[in-house]
Design a protein around this motif. Structure first.
Motif, PDB file in Angstrom:
ATOM      1  N   ARG A 148      12.081  18.752 -30.998  1.00 56.19           N
ATOM      2  CA  ARG A 148      11.758  19.833 -31.941  1.00 56.19           C
ATOM      3  C   ARG A 148      10.284  20.221 -31.910  1.00 56.19           C
ATOM      4  NH1 ARG A 148      12.138  17.925 -36.745  1.00 56.19           N
ATOM      5  NH2 ARG A 148      12.667  15.767 -36.265  1.00 56.19           N
ATOM      6  N   TYR A 149       9.471  19.323 -31.327  1.00 54.86           N
ATOM      7  CA  TYR A 149       8.030  19.580 -31.313  1.00 54.86           C
ATOM      8  C   TYR A 149       7.508  19.577 -29.878  1.00 54.86           C
ATOM      9  CZ  TYR A 149       8.570  18.238 -36.208  1.00 54.86           C
ATOM     10  OH  TYR A 149       8.982  18.151 -37.514  1.00 54.86           O
ATOM     11  N   ARG A 150       6.529  20.492 -29.678  1.00 50.14           N
ATOM     12  CA  ARG A 150       5.936  20.577 -28.350  1.00 50.14           C
ATOM     13  C   ARG A 150       4.493  20.109 -28.405  1.00 50.14           C
ATOM     14  NH1 ARG A 150       6.782  26.602 -26.412  1.00 50.14           N
ATOM     15  NH2 ARG A 150       6.044  26.925 -28.556  1.00 50.14           N
ATOM     16  N   PRO A 151       4.112  19.236 -27.421  1.00 54.59           N
ATOM     17  CA  PRO A 151       2.714  18.809 -27.397  1.00 54.59           C
ATOM     18  C   PRO A 151       1.804  19.989 -27.087  1.00 54.59           C
ATOM     19  CG  PRO A 151       3.843  18.127 -25.387  1.00 54.59           C
ATOM     20  CD  PRO A 151       4.891  18.669 -26.310  1.00 54.59           C
ATOM     21  N   GLY A 152       0.639  20.000 -27.743  1.00 51.38           N
ATOM     22  CA  GLY A 152      -0.315  21.084 -27.538  1.00 51.38           C
ATOM     23  C   GLY A 152      -0.053  22.285 -28.414  1.00 51.38           C
ATOM     24  N   THR A 153       1.192  22.391 -28.872  1.00 56.60           N
ATOM     25  CA  THR A 153       1.526  23.524 -29.761  1.00 56.60           C
ATOM     26  C   THR A 153       1.752  23.035 -31.180  1.00 56.60           C
ATOM     27  OG1 THR A 153       2.561  24.724 -27.940  1.00 56.60           O
ATOM     28  CG2 THR A 153       3.163  25.406 -30.162  1.00 56.60           C
ATOM     29  N   ASP A 154       2.583  22.012 -31.316  1.00 57.57           N
ATOM     30  CA  ASP A 154       2.908  21.490 -32.645  1.00 57.57           C
ATOM     31  C   ASP A 154       2.072  20.261 -32.995  1.00 57.57           C
ATOM     32  OD1 ASP A 154       4.988  23.389 -33.139  1.00 57.57           O
ATOM     33  OD2 ASP A 154       6.230  22.286 -31.703  1.00 57.57           O
ATOM     34  N   TYR A 155       1.496  19.636 -32.021  1.00 58.18           N
ATOM     35  CA  TYR A 155       0.665  18.464 -32.314  1.00 58.18           C
ATOM     36  C   TYR A 155      -0.249  18.194 -31.142  1.00 58.18           C
ATOM     37  CZ  TYR A 155       4.025  16.036 -29.306  1.00 58.18           C
ATOM     38  OH  TYR A 155       4.812  15.651 -28.254  1.00 58.18           O
ATOM     39  N   ASP A 156      -1.321  17.452 -31.425  1.00 55.97           N
ATOM     40  CA  ASP A 156      -2.232  16.996 -30.386  1.00 55.97           C
ATOM     41  C   ASP A 156      -1.789  15.599 -29.973  1.00 55.97           C
ATOM     42  OD1 ASP A 156      -4.859  15.262 -29.758  1.00 55.97           O
ATOM     43  OD2 ASP A 156      -5.133  17.340 -29.079  1.00 55.97           O
ATOM     44  N   THR A 157      -1.550  15.431 -28.704  1.00 52.91           N
ATOM     45  CA  THR A 157      -0.971  14.172 -28.231  1.00 52.91           C
ATOM     46  C   THR A 157      -1.859  12.989 -28.567  1.00 52.91           C
ATOM     47  OG1 THR A 157       0.182  15.300 -26.434  1.00 52.91           O
ATOM     48  CG2 THR A 157      -0.149  12.932 -26.198  1.00 52.91           C
ATOM     49  N   LYS A 158      -3.152  13.097 -28.290  1.00 52.13           N
ATOM     50  CA  LYS A 158      -4.049  11.964 -28.542  1.00 52.13           C
ATOM     51  C   LYS A 158      -4.084  11.618 -30.027  1.00 52.13           C
ATOM     52  CE  LYS A 158      -7.138  12.593 -24.587  1.00 52.13           C
ATOM     53  NZ  LYS A 158      -8.549  12.796 -24.149  1.00 52.13           N
ATOM     54  N   GLN A 159      -4.161  12.635 -30.874  1.00 50.56           N
ATOM     55  CA  GLN A 159      -4.214  12.377 -32.315  1.00 50.56           C
ATOM     56  C   GLN A 159      -2.897  11.763 -32.798  1.00 50.56           C
ATOM     57  OE1 GLN A 159      -5.214  16.072 -34.229  1.00 50.56           O
ATOM     58  NE2 GLN A 159      -7.359  16.045 -33.491  1.00 50.56           N
ATOM     59  N   ALA A 160      -1.749  12.300 -32.273  1.00 54.04           N
ATOM     60  CA  ALA A 160      -0.452  11.793 -32.711  1.00 54.04           C
ATOM     61  C   ALA A 160      -0.265  10.341 -32.280  1.00 54.04           C
ATOM     62  CB  ALA A 160       0.663  12.674 -32.148  1.00 54.04           C
ATOM     63  N   ARG A 161      -0.683  10.009 -31.081  1.00 54.12           N
ATOM     64  CA  ARG A 161      -0.529   8.636 -30.598  1.00 54.12           C
ATOM     65  C   ARG A 161      -1.436   7.689 -31.391  1.00 54.12           C
ATOM     66  NH1 ARG A 161       2.139   8.046 -25.663  1.00 54.12           N
ATOM     67  NH2 ARG A 161       1.058   6.066 -25.289  1.00 54.12           N
ATOM     68  N   ALA A 162      -2.669   8.153 -31.668  1.00 54.64           N
ATOM     69  CA  ALA A 162      -3.593   7.316 -32.439  1.00 54.64           C
ATOM     70  C   ALA A 162      -3.052   7.078 -33.850  1.00 54.64           C
ATOM     71  CB  ALA A 162      -4.968   7.970 -32.487  1.00 54.64           C
ATOM     72  N   TRP A 163      -2.500   8.131 -34.454  1.00 58.10           N
ATOM     73  CA  TRP A 163      -1.967   7.970 -35.817  1.00 58.10           C
ATOM     74  C   TRP A 163      -0.781   6.999 -35.802  1.00 58.10           C
ATOM     75  CZ3 TRP A 163       2.667   8.463 -38.188  1.00 58.10           C
ATOM     76  CH2 TRP A 163       2.675   8.421 -39.578  1.00 58.10           C
ATOM     77  N   ALA A 164       0.121   7.144 -34.776  1.00 57.38           N
ATOM     78  CA  ALA A 164       1.306   6.274 -34.705  1.00 57.38           C
ATOM     79  C   ALA A 164       0.903   4.815 -34.566  1.00 57.38           C
ATOM     80  CB  ALA A 164       2.188   6.710 -33.536  1.00 57.38           C
ATOM     81  N   LYS A 165      -0.086   4.542 -33.726  1.00 53.44           N
ATOM     82  CA  LYS A 165      -0.527   3.160 -33.542  1.00 53.44           C
ATOM     83  C   LYS A 165      -1.171   2.616 -34.807  1.00 53.44           C
ATOM     84  CE  LYS A 165      -1.241   3.624 -28.554  1.00 53.44           C
ATOM     85  NZ  LYS A 165      -2.229   3.596 -27.428  1.00 53.44           N
ATOM     86  N   ALA A 166      -1.888   3.463 -35.520  1.00 52.95           N
ATOM     87  CA  ALA A 166      -2.583   3.005 -36.722  1.00 52.95           C
ATOM     88  C   ALA A 166      -1.644   2.838 -37.903  1.00 52.95           C
ATOM     89  CB  ALA A 166      -3.702   3.994 -37.072  1.00 52.95           C
ATOM     90  N   ASN A 167      -0.462   3.478 -37.864  1.00 49.89           N
ATOM     91  CA  ASN A 167       0.426   3.459 -39.020  1.00 49.89           C
ATOM     92  C   ASN A 167       1.770   2.781 -38.727  1.00 49.89           C
ATOM     93  OD1 ASN A 167      -0.871   5.310 -41.326  1.00 49.89           O
ATOM     94  ND2 ASN A 167      -1.364   6.221 -39.309  1.00 49.89           N
TER      95      ASN A 167
END
Length: 224
Positions: free
Chosen positions: A165-184
């Motif tokens: 449902r989500y596209r990288p670069g359009t719906d989210y920033d990959t680096k930020q999303a991965r960093a948030w997932a690891k931190a949470n």
């Protein structure tokens, strides 16, 4: 013999006559050729052969020794020839002994070939049974392998994610999303490489950030 005698009849008479001249008993001749004893006797009389009280034919005037020689087997002939000083007899005896030795060797080799052929036939039969058994086992193993692959393939297909449902670069920033997932606590859901982040991680991140959980339009399908 009449003029209308068949070749088979002529051949049969020739065999009987040859046995008569070898001083074979007329009863034995009849047994060996199916000729009636009376017919054998008539043929002996026609050829001028005399029959003794035992039915053994011999040439008129033949001595008992000549009759005995005519009836002797190979072993007896060799024994008599060994005691005879005549050079021609000695040469014939040597030839006969050689022929007997050759014949004995041929018989031995024939017996060996028979044994080898029997052994080879046994080996072939055992090998064919082994091949049939191993072929059946191979077929069973292939069937089990196919079933196992089907199970594994089904499980893999069941684990594949649905359309993204989500596209990288359009719906989210990959680096930020991965960093948030690891931190949470969502790091286990992240793929080891690539730009895509699972939709459930993006949903959790958006929910934590108070952002709407809606994707941009025309999000692409899950790439292979």
């Amino acid at each position: 013999m009449s003029a209308t005698s068949t070749p088979a009849a002529v051949q049969g008479e020739a065999r009987v006559l040859a046995m008569l001249r070898q001083s074979v008993n007329v009863t034995k001749i009849a047994d060996a050729t199916t000729w009636p004893v009376a017919a054998v006797r008539r043929l002996a009389a026609r050829e001028g052969l005399l029959l003794d009280e035992h039915g053994v034919p011999h040439v008129p005037g033949a001595s008992p020794t000549q009759v005995a020689l005519a009836q002797a087997d190979v072993r007896e002939l060799l024994r008599l020839a060994a005691a005879c000083p005549d050079p021609q007899v000695k040469r014939a005896r040597a030839k006969l002994e050689h022929a007997v030795a050759v014949l004995r060797g041929c018989l031995v080799e024939a017996e060996k070939r028979k044994e080898r052929q029997a052994f080879a036939a046994q080996v072939i039969a055992e090998a064919e049974r082994d091949i049939a058994r191993l072929t059946a086992q191979l077929d069973q193993a292939k069937a089990r392998l196919g079933q196992a692959k089907e199970i594994i393939g089904g499980e893999r297909r069941a684990r594949l994610p649905g359309p993204r449902r989500y596209r990288p670069g359009t719906d989210y920033d990959t680096k930020q999303a991965r960093a948030w997932a690891k931190a949470n606590g969502h790091g286990a859901l992240l793929p080891t490489s690539g730009r895509w982040v699972p939709d459930e991680v993006i949903d959790a991140m958006r929910a934590a950030q108070g952002a709407p959980q809606t994707a941009s339009p025309a999000a692409p399908e899950n790439p292979s």
